[in-house]
Design a protein around this motif. Structure first.
Motif, PDB file in Angstrom:
ATOM      1  N   VAL A 130      79.483  27.338 -93.009  1.00  0.00           N
ATOM      2  CA  VAL A 130      79.430  28.206 -91.840  1.00  0.00           C
ATOM      3  C   VAL A 130      78.053  28.863 -91.800  1.00  0.00           C
ATOM      4  CG1 VAL A 130      80.352  30.344 -90.846  1.00  0.00           C
ATOM      5  CG2 VAL A 130      81.915  28.651 -91.819  1.00  0.00           C
ATOM      6  N   GLY A 131      77.463  28.907 -90.625  1.00  0.00           N
ATOM      7  CA  GLY A 131      76.162  29.559 -90.514  1.00  0.00           C
ATOM      8  C   GLY A 131      75.589  29.389 -89.126  1.00  0.00           C
ATOM      9  N   PRO A 132      74.421  29.871 -88.804  1.00  0.00           N
ATOM     10  CA  PRO A 132      73.630  30.759 -89.667  1.00  0.00           C
ATOM     11  C   PRO A 132      74.320  32.112 -89.801  1.00  0.00           C
ATOM     12  CG  PRO A 132      72.310  29.902 -87.830  1.00  0.00           C
ATOM     13  CD  PRO A 132      73.732  29.603 -87.520  1.00  0.00           C
ATOM     14  N   CYS A 133      74.314  32.683 -91.014  1.00  0.00           N
ATOM     15  CA  CYS A 133      74.898  33.997 -91.246  1.00  0.00           C
ATOM     16  C   CYS A 133      73.796  35.032 -91.461  1.00  0.00           C
ATOM     17  CB  CYS A 133      75.782  33.968 -92.484  1.00  0.00           C
ATOM     18  SG  CYS A 133      77.195  32.852 -92.361  1.00  0.00           S
ATOM     19  N   GLY A 134      73.991  36.195 -90.871  1.00  0.00           N
ATOM     20  CA  GLY A 134      73.131  37.348 -91.144  1.00  0.00           C
ATOM     21  C   GLY A 134      71.763  37.292 -90.497  1.00  0.00           C
ATOM     22  N   ASN A 135      70.973  38.295 -90.866  1.00  0.00           N
ATOM     23  CA  ASN A 135      69.610  38.448 -90.342  1.00  0.00           C
ATOM     24  C   ASN A 135      68.605  38.193 -91.448  1.00  0.00           C
ATOM     25  OD1 ASN A 135      70.309  39.413 -87.649  1.00  0.00           O
ATOM     26  ND2 ASN A 135      71.171  41.150 -88.758  1.00  0.00           N
ATOM     27  N   ARG A 155      68.951  25.428 -87.191  1.00  0.00           N
ATOM     28  CA  ARG A 155      69.136  26.764 -86.621  1.00  0.00           C
ATOM     29  C   ARG A 155      68.976  27.890 -87.629  1.00  0.00           C
ATOM     30  NH1 ARG A 155      74.040  27.881 -84.510  1.00  0.00           N
ATOM     31  NH2 ARG A 155      75.180  26.213 -85.531  1.00  0.00           N
ATOM     32  N   LEU A 156      68.603  27.566 -88.853  1.00  0.00           N
ATOM     33  CA  LEU A 156      68.503  28.596 -89.892  1.00  0.00           C
ATOM     34  C   LEU A 156      67.109  29.205 -89.939  1.00  0.00           C
ATOM     35  CD1 LEU A 156      70.442  26.767 -92.740  1.00  0.00           C
ATOM     36  CD2 LEU A 156      71.147  28.902 -91.623  1.00  0.00           C
ATOM     37  N   GLU A 157      67.068  30.526 -90.098  1.00  0.00           N
ATOM     38  CA  GLU A 157      65.786  31.212 -90.257  1.00  0.00           C
ATOM     39  C   GLU A 157      65.669  31.739 -91.687  1.00  0.00           C
ATOM     40  OE1 GLU A 157      65.729  34.178 -87.212  1.00  0.00           O
ATOM     41  OE2 GLU A 157      65.872  32.660 -85.639  1.00  0.00           O
ATOM     42  N   PRO A 158      64.431  31.816 -92.211  1.00  0.00           N
ATOM     43  CA  PRO A 158      64.242  32.279 -93.594  1.00  0.00           C
ATOM     44  C   PRO A 158      64.927  33.629 -93.838  1.00  0.00           C
ATOM     45  CG  PRO A 158      62.180  31.466 -92.686  1.00  0.00           C
ATOM     46  CD  PRO A 158      63.156  31.478 -91.552  1.00  0.00           C
ATOM     47  N   PRO A 178      76.815  28.986 -79.727  1.00  0.00           N
ATOM     48  CA  PRO A 178      77.345  30.070 -80.559  1.00  0.00           C
ATOM     49  C   PRO A 178      76.439  30.295 -81.763  1.00  0.00           C
ATOM     50  CG  PRO A 178      78.982  28.330 -80.241  1.00  0.00           C
ATOM     51  CD  PRO A 178      77.725  27.849 -79.640  1.00  0.00           C
ATOM     52  N   LYS A 179      76.254  31.565 -82.152  1.00  0.00           N
ATOM     53  CA  LYS A 179      75.315  31.866 -83.234  1.00  0.00           C
ATOM     54  C   LYS A 179      75.792  31.276 -84.567  1.00  0.00           C
ATOM     55  CE  LYS A 179      72.948  35.759 -85.356  1.00  0.00           C
ATOM     56  NZ  LYS A 179      73.563  36.130 -86.616  1.00  0.00           N
ATOM     57  N   THR A 180      77.036  31.593 -84.926  1.00  0.00           N
ATOM     58  CA  THR A 180      77.546  31.136 -86.214  1.00  0.00           C
ATOM     59  C   THR A 180      78.631  30.086 -85.984  1.00  0.00           C
ATOM     60  OG1 THR A 180      77.129  33.333 -87.117  1.00  0.00           O
ATOM     61  CG2 THR A 180      78.585  31.916 -88.370  1.00  0.00           C
ATOM     62  N   THR A 181      78.427  28.906 -86.548  1.00  0.00           N
ATOM     63  CA  THR A 181      79.373  27.806 -86.317  1.00  0.00           C
ATOM     64  C   THR A 181      79.703  27.099 -87.633  1.00  0.00           C
ATOM     65  OG1 THR A 181      77.557  26.293 -85.898  1.00  0.00           O
ATOM     66  CG2 THR A 181      78.543  27.340 -83.970  1.00  0.00           C
ATOM     67  N   LEU A 182      80.688  26.225 -87.551  1.00  0.00           N
ATOM     68  CA  LEU A 182      81.058  25.396 -88.697  1.00  0.00           C
ATOM     69  C   LEU A 182      80.330  24.063 -88.586  1.00  0.00           C
ATOM     70  CD1 LEU A 182      83.167  25.212 -91.088  1.00  0.00           C
ATOM     71  CD2 LEU A 182      84.614  23.976 -89.473  1.00  0.00           C
ATOM     72  N   SER A 183      79.647  23.669 -89.658  1.00  0.00           N
ATOM     73  CA  SER A 183      78.917  22.399 -89.640  1.00  0.00           C
ATOM     74  C   SER A 183      79.260  21.581 -90.874  1.00  0.00           C
ATOM     75  CB  SER A 183      77.397  22.637 -89.643  1.00  0.00           C
ATOM     76  OG  SER A 183      77.013  23.345 -88.510  1.00  0.00           O
ATOM     77  N   GLU A 184      79.176  20.283 -90.728  1.00  0.00           N
ATOM     78  CA  GLU A 184      79.376  19.400 -91.884  1.00  0.00           C
ATOM     79  C   GLU A 184      78.097  19.323 -92.705  1.00  0.00           C
ATOM     80  OE1 GLU A 184      80.920  15.521 -91.183  1.00  0.00           O
ATOM     81  OE2 GLU A 184      82.905  16.407 -91.487  1.00  0.00           O
TER      82      GLU A 184
END
Ligand SMILES: Cc1cc2nc3c(=O)[nH]c(=O)nc-3n(C[C@H](O)[C@H](O)[C@H](O)COP(=O)(O)OP(=O)(O)OC[C@H]3O[C@@H](n4cnc5c(N)ncnc54)[C@H](O)[C@@H]3O)c2cc1C
Ligand code: FES
Length: 273
Positions: free
Chosen positions: A98-103, A37-40, A6-12
């Motif tokens: 929660v993330g990754p969020c957005g573009n 999984r985070l992009e700049p 899933p693109k956006t998930t809950l993480s600790e």
């Protein structure tokens, strides 16, 4: 059979350190699997624990996401109750994001040199953008503004300046520092320094993050010279993933985009400033 992630998930996350780095500005370093999984240019929605009266998470960008070490580096200004409580988190404290969020940021389509323009706490996502450009071998200059010397995050300015050394390419040739009151670097707004830079250098792309009024000025200068401009916008946010429709951005065609899922990085030409 491969399982879709899933693109956006809950993480600790677990706090590594959380310290003041300039007047009113703090840096949180934490350990989280989300860093892989985070992009700049993307952002996360952080839950600050220990106050049940605040149910909304805090949207925050990041300067660095290290996939191998699974660490994330966030810089935030203390502006209200949530960010004040965030500053009270201590090493080994835990919470969720929660993330990754957005573009995030996109590389220039036609190559060429880039100009990065950051104001205030808009600097961290611009540092992430600089890393993206350096990794792709795209050279850039940068203008970093703040109200006064004490509000500048000197670590990140030094980092921008040393990027050519780290990446062995011609990345940051000029890093101009401005302050509104003249207490450090050039006196005045980033847009004044930008006019000088635009007069001297041909740029293929401008990237900007900072106060909305500053980005409007940066977009205007870029578009007047027909230079593509990407701007990272801020809006009040509820969910951060497109469910509550509270983060509208008015576009030039009269439509409304969602800052959290269509942005936060937008093509400045499409935004009704
Ligand atoms: C995509 C995105 C990325 C962001 N990245 C960063 C970052 O890297 N570092 C950072 O310091 N801040 C960032 N912000 C802003 C940050 O989310 C707000 O400052 C924070 O939510 C304030 O929470 P609070 O409970 O301390 O303040 P509150 O008590 O909720 O509000 C205090 C003041 O801040 C204003 N405010 C609250 N939320 C926002 C918001 N989302 N945007 C603009 N103003 C707001 C309120 O209008 C009020 O004036 C980002 C915002 C967005 C939307
Ligand atoms: S914050 Fe909920 S839709 Fe954007």
């Amino acid at each position: 059979m491969s399982v879709a992630v899933p693109k956006t998930t809950l993480s600790e996350f677990v706090v590594l350190d959380n310290e003041r780095i300039a007047d009113g500005l703090w840096r949180l370093r934490c350990n989280t699997p989300l860093a892989r999984r985070l992009e700049p240019g993307q952002f996360v929605q952080v839950e600050v624990p220990n106050d049940g009266s605040h149910i909304l998470r805090i949207p925050l960008s990041f300067a660095h996401a290290d996939a191998r070490e699974q660490t994330l580096e966030i810089v935030y200004a203390i502006v209200g109750e949530g960010t004040a409580r965030l500053a009270r988190m201590r090493p080994s404290d835990r919470s969720t994001m929660v993330g990754p969020c957005g573009n995030g940021w996109k590389l220039p389509q036609e190559g060429g040199r880039a100009l990065l323009v950051a104001g205030g706490v808009g600097l961290p996502p611009i540092v992430a953008c600089a890393g993206l450009l350096c990794d792709a071998g795209v050279g850039f200059d940068a203008i970093v503004g703040a109200q006064t010397a004490g509000r500048h995050c000197m670590d990140y300015i030094d980092e921008l300046r040393s990027m050519p050394l780290h990446h062995k390419c011609d990345c940051a040739r000029n890093v101009i520092v401005t302050t509104d009151d003249g207490s450090l670097g050039m006196r005045g707004f980033v847009t004044q320094a930008m006019e000088d830079m635009l007069a001297e250098h041909p740029y293929a792309q401008v990237y900007t993050c900072g106060p909305n009024m500053m980005m409007a000025g940066v977009a205007k200068l870029s578009l007047a010279r027909d230079i593509a401009c990407q701007a990272s916008l801020e809006r009040m946010m509820g969910c951060g993933f497109g469910a509550c429709s509270c983060c509208n951005v008015l576009m030039v065609d009269g439509s409304n985009a969602l800052c959290c899922t269509d942005g936060p990085v937008f093509d400045a030409r499409r935004v009704q400033w």
